[in-house]
Design a protein around this motif. Structure first.
Motif, PDB file in Angstrom:
ATOM      1  N   ALA A  53      48.292  24.355  28.896  1.00 23.37           N
ATOM      2  CA  ALA A  53      47.026  24.189  28.178  1.00 23.37           C
ATOM      3  C   ALA A  53      45.911  23.801  29.147  1.00 23.37           C
ATOM      4  CB  ALA A  53      47.193  23.111  27.097  1.00 23.37           C
ATOM      5  N   ALA A  54      46.272  22.999  30.145  1.00 21.39           N
ATOM      6  CA  ALA A  54      45.235  22.530  31.086  1.00 21.39           C
ATOM      7  C   ALA A  54      44.809  23.688  31.986  1.00 21.39           C
ATOM      8  CB  ALA A  54      45.805  21.400  31.938  1.00 21.39           C
ATOM      9  N   ALA A  55      43.534  23.693  32.346  1.00 25.72           N
ATOM     10  CA  ALA A  55      43.029  24.772  33.211  1.00 25.72           C
ATOM     11  C   ALA A  55      43.685  24.701  34.584  1.00 25.72           C
ATOM     12  CB  ALA A  55      41.515  24.649  33.346  1.00 25.72           C
ATOM     13  N   LEU A  56      44.057  25.862  35.096  1.00 30.48           N
ATOM     14  CA  LEU A  56      44.542  25.964  36.476  1.00 30.48           C
ATOM     15  C   LEU A  56      43.299  26.019  37.367  1.00 30.48           C
ATOM     16  CD1 LEU A  56      47.343  26.477  37.966  1.00 30.48           C
ATOM     17  CD2 LEU A  56      46.615  28.860  38.065  1.00 30.48           C
ATOM     18  N   ARG A  57      43.199  25.056  38.270  1.00 28.03           N
ATOM     19  CA  ARG A  57      41.999  24.980  39.129  1.00 28.03           C
ATOM     20  C   ARG A  57      42.271  25.782  40.405  1.00 28.03           C
ATOM     21  NH1 ARG A  57      42.467  18.684  39.390  1.00 28.03           N
ATOM     22  NH2 ARG A  57      44.599  19.448  39.600  1.00 28.03           N
ATOM     23  N   VAL A  58      41.492  26.849  40.575  1.00 31.76           N
ATOM     24  CA  VAL A  58      41.757  27.804  41.660  1.00 31.76           C
ATOM     25  C   VAL A  58      40.542  27.890  42.586  1.00 31.76           C
ATOM     26  CG1 VAL A  58      42.408  30.183  42.203  1.00 31.76           C
ATOM     27  CG2 VAL A  58      43.072  29.199  40.008  1.00 31.76           C
ATOM     28  N   ALA A  59      40.788  27.815  43.892  1.00 33.01           N
ATOM     29  CA  ALA A  59      39.727  28.083  44.879  1.00 33.01           C
ATOM     30  C   ALA A  59      40.165  29.254  45.740  1.00 33.01           C
ATOM     31  CB  ALA A  59      39.496  26.856  45.756  1.00 33.01           C
ATOM     32  N   ASP A  60      39.304  30.261  45.869  1.00 29.32           N
ATOM     33  CA  ASP A  60      39.609  31.433  46.695  1.00 29.32           C
ATOM     34  C   ASP A  60      38.705  31.392  47.933  1.00 29.32           C
ATOM     35  OD1 ASP A  60      40.198  33.889  47.768  1.00 29.32           O
ATOM     36  OD2 ASP A  60      40.130  34.966  45.853  1.00 29.32           O
ATOM     37  N   LEU A  61      39.325  31.167  49.104  1.00 27.62           N
ATOM     38  CA  LEU A  61      38.564  31.054  50.359  1.00 27.62           C
ATOM     39  C   LEU A  61      38.469  32.432  51.003  1.00 27.62           C
ATOM     40  CD1 LEU A  61      40.276  27.801  51.776  1.00 27.62           C
ATOM     41  CD2 LEU A  61      38.423  28.008  50.095  1.00 27.62           C
ATOM     42  N   GLY A  62      37.254  32.959  51.106  1.00 21.51           N
ATOM     43  CA  GLY A  62      37.069  34.353  51.521  1.00 21.51           C
ATOM     44  C   GLY A  62      37.345  35.233  50.316  1.00 21.51           C
ATOM     45  N   VAL A 121      31.458  33.642  53.249  1.00 21.36           N
ATOM     46  CA  VAL A 121      30.274  33.601  54.118  1.00 21.36           C
ATOM     47  C   VAL A 121      29.286  34.702  53.774  1.00 21.36           C
ATOM     48  CG1 VAL A 121      31.326  32.481  56.122  1.00 21.36           C
ATOM     49  CG2 VAL A 121      31.480  34.966  55.873  1.00 21.36           C
ATOM     50  N   SER A 122      29.690  35.629  52.917  1.00 19.92           N
ATOM     51  CA  SER A 122      28.831  36.776  52.626  1.00 19.92           C
ATOM     52  C   SER A 122      28.202  36.645  51.237  1.00 19.92           C
ATOM     53  CB  SER A 122      29.669  38.064  52.700  1.00 19.92           C
ATOM     54  OG  SER A 122      29.046  39.099  51.987  1.00 19.92           O
ATOM     55  N   PRO A 123      26.868  36.558  51.175  1.00 15.83           N
ATOM     56  CA  PRO A 123      26.222  36.509  49.860  1.00 15.83           C
ATOM     57  C   PRO A 123      26.533  37.757  49.037  1.00 15.83           C
ATOM     58  CG  PRO A 123      24.654  35.927  51.590  1.00 15.83           C
ATOM     59  CD  PRO A 123      25.903  36.405  52.287  1.00 15.83           C
ATOM     60  N   ALA A 124      26.644  38.914  49.701  1.00 12.85           N
ATOM     61  CA  ALA A 124      26.905  40.160  48.963  1.00 12.85           C
ATOM     62  C   ALA A 124      28.300  40.112  48.323  1.00 12.85           C
ATOM     63  CB  ALA A 124      26.790  41.359  49.902  1.00 12.85           C
ATOM     64  N   MET A 125      29.292  39.587  49.044  1.00 12.53           N
ATOM     65  CA  MET A 125      30.641  39.463  48.477  1.00 12.53           C
ATOM     66  C   MET A 125      30.619  38.489  47.298  1.00 12.53           C
ATOM     67  SD  MET A 125      32.938  41.383  49.919  1.00 12.53           S
ATOM     68  CE  MET A 125      33.546  42.147  51.441  1.00 12.53           C
ATOM     69  N   LEU A 126      29.927  37.374  47.460  1.00 16.03           N
ATOM     70  CA  LEU A 126      29.881  36.389  46.356  1.00 16.03           C
ATOM     71  C   LEU A 126      29.232  36.995  45.113  1.00 16.03           C
ATOM     72  CD1 LEU A 126      28.955  33.097  48.254  1.00 16.03           C
ATOM     73  CD2 LEU A 126      31.098  33.576  47.059  1.00 16.03           C
ATOM     74  N   ARG A 127      28.236  37.841  45.318  1.00  9.74           N
ATOM     75  CA  ARG A 127      27.599  38.501  44.161  1.00  9.74           C
ATOM     76  C   ARG A 127      28.599  39.416  43.458  1.00  9.74           C
ATOM     77  NH1 ARG A 127      22.953  38.584  47.425  1.00  9.74           N
ATOM     78  NH2 ARG A 127      23.423  40.638  48.258  1.00  9.74           N
ATOM     79  N   LEU A 138      41.578  29.170  33.262  1.00  6.85           N
ATOM     80  CA  LEU A 138      41.308  29.050  34.703  1.00  6.85           C
ATOM     81  C   LEU A 138      39.952  28.401  34.944  1.00  6.85           C
ATOM     82  CD1 LEU A 138      42.265  32.689  35.819  1.00  6.85           C
ATOM     83  CD2 LEU A 138      43.603  30.635  36.266  1.00  6.85           C
ATOM     84  N   ALA A 139      39.874  27.568  35.980  1.00 11.71           N
ATOM     85  CA  ALA A 139      38.581  27.081  36.472  1.00 11.71           C
ATOM     86  C   ALA A 139      38.475  27.588  37.901  1.00 11.71           C
ATOM     87  CB  ALA A 139      38.545  25.566  36.433  1.00 11.71           C
ATOM     88  N   MET A 140      37.592  28.557  38.138  1.00  6.92           N
ATOM     89  CA  MET A 140      37.626  29.294  39.402  1.00  6.92           C
ATOM     90  C   MET A 140      36.437  28.982  40.313  1.00  6.92           C
ATOM     91  SD  MET A 140      38.974  33.019  38.184  1.00  6.92           S
ATOM     92  CE  MET A 140      38.048  33.149  36.675  1.00  6.92           C
ATOM     93  N   THR A 141      36.751  28.847  41.602  1.00  9.00           N
ATOM     94  CA  THR A 141      35.733  28.671  42.632  1.00  9.00           C
ATOM     95  C   THR A 141      35.953  29.761  43.676  1.00  9.00           C
ATOM     96  OG1 THR A 141      35.710  26.274  42.321  1.00  9.00           O
ATOM     97  CG2 THR A 141      34.870  27.097  44.415  1.00  9.00           C
ATOM     98  N   GLY A 142      34.891  30.417  44.086  1.00 11.97           N
ATOM     99  CA  GLY A 142      34.990  31.420  45.154  1.00 11.97           C
ATOM    100  C   GLY A 142      34.107  31.010  46.312  1.00 11.97           C
ATOM    101  N   LEU A 143      34.668  30.999  47.501  1.00 11.56           N
ATOM    102  CA  LEU A 143      33.897  30.624  48.701  1.00 11.56           C
ATOM    103  C   LEU A 143      33.894  31.824  49.648  1.00 11.56           C
ATOM    104  CD1 LEU A 143      34.070  27.354  50.728  1.00 11.56           C
ATOM    105  CD2 LEU A 143      34.735  29.483  51.853  1.00 11.56           C
ATOM    106  N   VAL A 182      30.377  29.516  46.234  1.00 14.84           N
ATOM    107  CA  VAL A 182      30.004  28.613  47.326  1.00 14.84           C
ATOM    108  C   VAL A 182      29.832  29.441  48.601  1.00 14.84           C
ATOM    109  CG1 VAL A 182      30.731  26.618  48.698  1.00 14.84           C
ATOM    110  CG2 VAL A 182      31.300  26.729  46.259  1.00 14.84           C
ATOM    111  N   LEU A 183      28.641  29.393  49.157  1.00 18.56           N
ATOM    112  CA  LEU A 183      28.352  30.131  50.385  1.00 18.56           C
ATOM    113  C   LEU A 183      28.651  29.219  51.574  1.00 18.56           C
ATOM    114  CD1 LEU A 183      27.104  32.747  51.611  1.00 18.56           C
ATOM    115  CD2 LEU A 183      24.895  31.572  51.527  1.00 18.56           C
ATOM    116  N   ALA A 184      29.799  29.398  52.196  1.00 26.08           N
ATOM    117  CA  ALA A 184      30.200  28.513  53.310  1.00 26.08           C
ATOM    118  C   ALA A 184      31.380  29.152  54.021  1.00 26.08           C
ATOM    119  CB  ALA A 184      30.610  27.136  52.778  1.00 26.08           C
TER     120      ALA A 184
END
Ligand SMILES: C[S@@+](CC[C@H](N)C(=O)[O-])C[C@H]1O[C@@H](n2cnc3c(N)ncnc32)[C@H](O)[C@@H]1O
Length: 270
Positions: free
Chosen positions: A39-48, A72-78, A65-70, A89-91
């Motif tokens: 039931a609880a959200a799976l907290r996921v971070a995708d680096l690159g 270096v490319s603004p175009a990829m993040l879009r 799901l609670a998703m974070t995407g990091l 996250v741009l980093a």
């Protein structure tokens, strides 16, 4: 590496078929076994995070799901934000722990970023991000399988009388020296152990890749990004580096075949 290179790759990024699609499917199958209904959200971070196709596939897991995407490319993040609701996250991944909450992720993905980030640096960041019992999904190509490429570099470019060919060899050698792609699974495992981590599960994909023409090789290596490091030469405009890459690929013999060996690991604390 110049960010323009990654933004440029974003325009042609192909996760619909081929190696990325096969990797995404193999990762999903492994994670479906590991993360059952909850039931609880799976907290996921995708680096690159790239185009976010892997995160989109995770939405078929039996949990919110609670998703974070990091990236270096603004175009990829879009691209990723168009596919899934995520905190973008741009980093750089080697700085991820300065931008993301510590001990806060059940799952961290790091797929095909070892060409750009030292394994030891990446794993140190991941350790800070993972919650207790959290899992890292690590996917990387290894240099095993690239023998025909290295042979062509030696026979056709490195010792050529032609200065353009030697310039290409220099750019390729520079890119290889800066890539942190491991030689094989054993090299990767040694990095995990040195970082206080261990392999929980492993899948290996061996994908033959055949190019019948220089254009096919260019599409794969440059447009789809598999050898894009070679374009990042200081002082050389991107357009000129691309021209040189096309020229270099026309010097090779076809058909040209390599095997992409991809290690897909689920990793936890040792
Ligand atoms: C080959 S793509 C892989 C994308 C995605 N993980 C996948 O498996 O399809 C590499 C991604 O890493 C990003 N990248 C390159 N260097 C990076 C760095 N130092 N930190 C974070 N992301 C980086 C690129 O912009 C690109 O989106």
């Amino acid at each position: 590496m110049s960010l323009r290179v990654h933004d440029d790759v974003a325009r042609q990024y192909n996760s619909d078929d081929g190696i990325i699609a096969a990797k995404n499917q193999a990762v999903l199958e492994g994670l479906k076994q590991r993360f059952g209904p909850r039931a609880a959200a799976l907290r996921v971070a995708d680096l690159g995070v790239g185009d976010g196709a892997q995160l989109q596939m995770l939405t078929t897991l039996a949990c919110p799901l609670a998703m974070t995407g990091l990236d270096v490319s603004p175009a990829m993040l879009r691209l990723a934000a168009q596919r899934v609701p995520l905190t973008a996250v741009l980093a750089p991944a080697q700085d991820a722990a300065a931008h993301l909450p510590h001990g806060a992720f059940d799952l961290v993905l790091a797929h095909f970023v070892l060409a750009y980030v030292q394994p030891r640096d990446l794993l140190a960041q991941v350790r800070q991000l993972l919650a207790p019992a959290g899992v890292l999904s690590l996917a990387t190509t290894v240099t095993e399988g690239g023998a025909p490429f290295y042979a062509a570099l030696e026979s056709t470019f490195r010792h050529s009388w032609n200065p353009l060919r030697r310039a290409i060899a220099w750019a390729a050698d520079r890119a290889l020296a800066r890539s942190h792609m491991p030689a094989d699974f054993q090299a990767l495992e040694a990095e995990l152990q040195a970082s206080g981590l261990r392999c929980l599960a492993r899948r290996t994909l061996r994908m033959p890749v055949r190019f019948d023409t220089p254009d096919e090789a260019y599409r794969f290596g440059i447009e789809e990004g598999w050898a894009v490091n070679i374009l990042a030469v200081p002082g050389v405009p991107l357009g000129a580096a691309k021209w040189l890459a096309r020229y270099g690929l026309r010097q090779c013999s076809y058909p040209f075949e390599v095997t992409q060996v991809i290690e897909i690991l689920e990793v936890g604390a040792a």
